[in-house]
Design a protein around this motif. Structure first.
Motif, PDB file in Angstrom:
ATOM      1  N   MET A 108      39.326  63.849  32.149  1.00  0.00           N
ATOM      2  CA  MET A 108      38.303  63.669  31.129  1.00  0.00           C
ATOM      3  C   MET A 108      38.935  63.694  29.739  1.00  0.00           C
ATOM      4  SD  MET A 108      35.483  63.124  32.584  1.00  0.00           S
ATOM      5  CE  MET A 108      35.686  62.652  34.292  1.00  0.00           C
ATOM      6  N   PRO A 109      38.337  63.042  28.764  1.00  0.00           N
ATOM      7  CA  PRO A 109      38.993  62.887  27.463  1.00  0.00           C
ATOM      8  C   PRO A 109      39.198  64.200  26.713  1.00  0.00           C
ATOM      9  CG  PRO A 109      37.199  61.310  27.722  1.00  0.00           C
ATOM     10  CD  PRO A 109      37.079  62.290  28.834  1.00  0.00           C
ATOM     11  N   THR A 110      40.403  64.350  26.171  1.00  0.00           N
ATOM     12  CA  THR A 110      40.699  65.413  25.218  1.00  0.00           C
ATOM     13  C   THR A 110      40.835  64.756  23.855  1.00  0.00           C
ATOM     14  OG1 THR A 110      41.813  66.856  26.813  1.00  0.00           O
ATOM     15  CG2 THR A 110      42.373  67.157  24.491  1.00  0.00           C
ATOM     16  N   ILE A 111      39.953  65.124  22.937  1.00  0.00           N
ATOM     17  CA  ILE A 111      39.941  64.527  21.606  1.00  0.00           C
ATOM     18  C   ILE A 111      40.322  65.595  20.594  1.00  0.00           C
ATOM     19  CG2 ILE A 111      38.542  63.317  19.884  1.00  0.00           C
ATOM     20  CD1 ILE A 111      36.729  62.376  22.188  1.00  0.00           C
ATOM     21  N   VAL A 112      41.367  65.325  19.834  1.00  0.00           N
ATOM     22  CA  VAL A 112      41.924  66.295  18.891  1.00  0.00           C
ATOM     23  C   VAL A 112      41.638  65.834  17.467  1.00  0.00           C
ATOM     24  CG1 VAL A 112      44.082  67.299  18.043  1.00  0.00           C
ATOM     25  CG2 VAL A 112      43.708  67.051  20.501  1.00  0.00           C
ATOM     26  N   PHE A 113      41.236  66.774  16.624  1.00  0.00           N
ATOM     27  CA  PHE A 113      40.955  66.488  15.214  1.00  0.00           C
ATOM     28  C   PHE A 113      42.068  67.099  14.369  1.00  0.00           C
ATOM     29  CE2 PHE A 113      37.095  65.991  17.463  1.00  0.00           C
ATOM     30  CZ  PHE A 113      36.341  65.054  16.773  1.00  0.00           C
ATOM     31  N   ALA A 114      42.807  66.243  13.647  1.00  0.00           N
ATOM     32  CA  ALA A 114      44.003  66.722  12.958  1.00  0.00           C
ATOM     33  C   ALA A 114      44.118  66.134  11.560  1.00  0.00           C
ATOM     34  CB  ALA A 114      45.253  66.354  13.767  1.00  0.00           C
ATOM     35  N   ASN A 115      44.470  66.991  10.632  1.00  0.00           N
ATOM     36  CA  ASN A 115      44.834  66.600   9.270  1.00  0.00           C
ATOM     37  C   ASN A 115      45.417  67.843   8.613  1.00  0.00           C
ATOM     38  OD1 ASN A 115      44.953  65.973   6.471  1.00  0.00           O
ATOM     39  ND2 ASN A 115      43.334  64.456   6.704  1.00  0.00           N
ATOM     40  N   PRO A 116      46.644  67.769   8.076  1.00  0.00           N
ATOM     41  CA  PRO A 116      47.237  68.969   7.469  1.00  0.00           C
ATOM     42  C   PRO A 116      46.514  69.460   6.225  1.00  0.00           C
ATOM     43  CG  PRO A 116      48.611  67.032   7.054  1.00  0.00           C
ATOM     44  CD  PRO A 116      47.577  66.630   8.044  1.00  0.00           C
ATOM     45  N   LYS A 117      45.598  68.648   5.693  1.00  0.00           N
ATOM     46  CA  LYS A 117      44.845  69.064   4.513  1.00  0.00           C
ATOM     47  C   LYS A 117      43.559  69.765   4.913  1.00  0.00           C
ATOM     48  CE  LYS A 117      42.827  67.370   0.191  1.00  0.00           C
ATOM     49  NZ  LYS A 117      41.550  68.105   0.396  1.00  0.00           N
ATOM     50  N   LEU A 140      51.618  70.629  19.666  1.00  0.00           N
ATOM     51  CA  LEU A 140      51.376  70.757  21.099  1.00  0.00           C
ATOM     52  C   LEU A 140      50.004  70.199  21.468  1.00  0.00           C
ATOM     53  CD1 LEU A 140      52.803  74.348  21.716  1.00  0.00           C
ATOM     54  CD2 LEU A 140      53.753  72.199  22.586  1.00  0.00           C
ATOM     55  N   ALA A 141      49.003  70.501  20.675  1.00  0.00           N
ATOM     56  CA  ALA A 141      47.667  69.988  20.962  1.00  0.00           C
ATOM     57  C   ALA A 141      47.629  68.462  20.885  1.00  0.00           C
ATOM     58  CB  ALA A 141      46.651  70.603  19.993  1.00  0.00           C
ATOM     59  N   ILE A 142      48.264  67.908  19.869  1.00  0.00           N
ATOM     60  CA  ILE A 142      48.309  66.446  19.727  1.00  0.00           C
ATOM     61  C   ILE A 142      49.000  65.814  20.930  1.00  0.00           C
ATOM     62  CG2 ILE A 142      49.386  64.572  18.401  1.00  0.00           C
ATOM     63  CD1 ILE A 142      48.755  66.187  15.870  1.00  0.00           C
ATOM     64  N   SER A 143      50.018  66.487  21.449  1.00  0.00           N
ATOM     65  CA  SER A 143      50.762  65.935  22.591  1.00  0.00           C
ATOM     66  C   SER A 143      49.888  65.780  23.834  1.00  0.00           C
ATOM     67  CB  SER A 143      51.971  66.818  22.912  1.00  0.00           C
ATOM     68  OG  SER A 143      51.577  68.023  23.551  1.00  0.00           O
ATOM     69  N   GLN A 144      48.772  66.509  23.899  1.00  0.00           N
ATOM     70  CA  GLN A 144      47.888  66.456  25.060  1.00  0.00           C
ATOM     71  C   GLN A 144      46.678  65.558  24.845  1.00  0.00           C
ATOM     72  OE1 GLN A 144      48.863  68.242  27.958  1.00  0.00           O
ATOM     73  NE2 GLN A 144      50.649  68.205  26.596  1.00  0.00           N
ATOM     74  N   ALA A 145      46.584  64.952  23.678  1.00  0.00           N
ATOM     75  CA  ALA A 145      45.372  64.222  23.312  1.00  0.00           C
ATOM     76  C   ALA A 145      45.274  62.862  23.989  1.00  0.00           C
ATOM     77  CB  ALA A 145      45.315  64.040  21.798  1.00  0.00           C
ATOM     78  N   ASP A 146      44.054  62.509  24.384  1.00  0.00           N
ATOM     79  CA  ASP A 146      43.749  61.142  24.794  1.00  0.00           C
ATOM     80  C   ASP A 146      43.352  60.312  23.583  1.00  0.00           C
ATOM     81  OD1 ASP A 146      43.921  61.433  27.761  1.00  0.00           O
ATOM     82  OD2 ASP A 146      42.355  62.916  27.390  1.00  0.00           O
ATOM     83  N   LEU A 147      42.927  61.012  22.523  1.00  0.00           N
ATOM     84  CA  LEU A 147      42.567  60.360  21.272  1.00  0.00           C
ATOM     85  C   LEU A 147      42.656  61.396  20.167  1.00  0.00           C
ATOM     86  CD1 LEU A 147      41.364  57.926  19.669  1.00  0.00           C
ATOM     87  CD2 LEU A 147      39.090  58.834  20.243  1.00  0.00           C
ATOM     88  N   VAL A 148      43.262  61.022  19.045  1.00  0.00           N
ATOM     89  CA  VAL A 148      43.324  61.900  17.878  1.00  0.00           C
ATOM     90  C   VAL A 148      42.475  61.283  16.777  1.00  0.00           C
ATOM     91  CG1 VAL A 148      44.766  63.039  16.156  1.00  0.00           C
ATOM     92  CG2 VAL A 148      45.651  62.682  18.468  1.00  0.00           C
ATOM     93  N   ILE A 149      41.554  62.076  16.244  1.00  0.00           N
ATOM     94  CA  ILE A 149      40.755  61.668  15.096  1.00  0.00           C
ATOM     95  C   ILE A 149      41.345  62.323  13.856  1.00  0.00           C
ATOM     96  CG2 ILE A 149      38.476  61.696  14.021  1.00  0.00           C
ATOM     97  CD1 ILE A 149      38.589  59.974  16.509  1.00  0.00           C
ATOM     98  N   VAL A 150      41.617  61.516  12.824  1.00  0.00           N
ATOM     99  CA  VAL A 150      42.188  62.020  11.574  1.00  0.00           C
ATOM    100  C   VAL A 150      41.129  61.887  10.485  1.00  0.00           C
ATOM    101  CG1 VAL A 150      44.088  61.839   9.928  1.00  0.00           C
ATOM    102  CG2 VAL A 150      44.466  61.240  12.335  1.00  0.00           C
ATOM    103  N   PRO A 151      40.348  62.942  10.241  1.00  0.00           N
ATOM    104  CA  PRO A 151      39.342  62.866   9.175  1.00  0.00           C
ATOM    105  C   PRO A 151      40.008  62.822   7.806  1.00  0.00           C
ATOM    106  CG  PRO A 151      38.845  64.635  10.747  1.00  0.00           C
ATOM    107  CD  PRO A 151      40.259  64.206  10.976  1.00  0.00           C
TER     108      PRO A 151
END
Length: 231
Positions: free
Chosen positions: A1-10, A96-107
């Motif tokens: 099932m999809p793992t969606i990660v939300f990432a932005n260093p800001k 590590l979390a990004i490495s497992q993502a099926d999709l990364v959302i960058v707000p």
């Protein structure tokens, strides 16, 4: 099932808001979802304590790179979707979390400063893709945008990202009082009082369009992986 990660260093880019909106819209459509709140300030954990959350939404708090991979795996076995709200920094746990993502959302908010931080997030995604030797799909999500007026600076940023082949979601999360109100009152958008929150119907429509687009992209990105696994 999809793992969606939300990432932005800001910090303040809209990661927690976009995570909650997606999670609650998934639950509204009947899907089960686990949110891993990996922000040390625990904004989503706090939101979950304000008011009863949808029964199909589970919130877990994680702040350790030693446990994040196991937590993602455990959540993926229990719910249809796993959403990871990452802290606003570039840390080992983020990678590590990004490495497992099926999709990364960058707000990203529509300013040059925010866009530069978003590009840094894209760089980290590509770095993890090289390290894991697999493609990690991603999309930039514009947040707090004006639905009526597109500023000159914002148009310039859009052109620059397009020229650098950085994909963006078609749907933007607009600047809406309702999106802020859920952090004040808890619950979901549909629980808010339209007499107390301006343009609530437009905020709900915006949220549903955003969730539908993200879910469709996540499914399309997972399809080749599932076909390869069974082929």
């Amino acid at each position: 099932m999809p793992t969606i990660v939300f990432a932005n260093p800001k910090g303040g880019a809209g990661k927690s808001t976009s995570t909650i909106i997606l999670a609650t819209q998934i639950a509204r459509a009947g899907g089960s979802v686990t949110i891993l709140d990996a922000d040390r300030n625990k904004p989503i954990v706090y939101w979950g304590k304000l008011k009863a959350i949808p029964p199909k939404v589970t919130i877990k708090h994680s702040t350790s790179e030693n446990t994040i991979l196991d937590e993602i795996d455990a959540a993926a076995r229990k719910t249809a979707f796993v959403l990871v709200d990452l802290e606003g920094t570039a840390s080992m746990m983020v990678g590590l979390a990004i490495s497992q993502a099926d999709l990364v959302i960058v707000p990203v908010q529509g300013s040059m400063l925010d866009a530069k931080q978003g590009v840094n997030a894209v760089g980290l995604i590509k770095q993890q893709a090289r390290a894991t030797r697999r493609d990690i799909p991603y999309r930039v999500l514009w947040t707090r945008t004006n639905p009526a007026i597109k500023a000159r600076e914002f148009r310039a940023i859009e052109r620059e990202l397009a020229e650098n082949n950085i994909p963006c979601l078609k749907t933007q999360l607009h600047e809406r009082a309702a999106f802020k109100s859920i952090f004040s009152y808890g619950g979901v958008l549909e629980d808010l009082n339209p007499n107390e929150v301006s343009n609530l119907d437009q905020a709900i429509r915006n949220a549903r369009e955003y969730a539908a687009e993200v879910i469709e992209i996540a499914r399309q990105e997972q399809k080749p992986v599932m076909e390869a696994a069974h082929g």
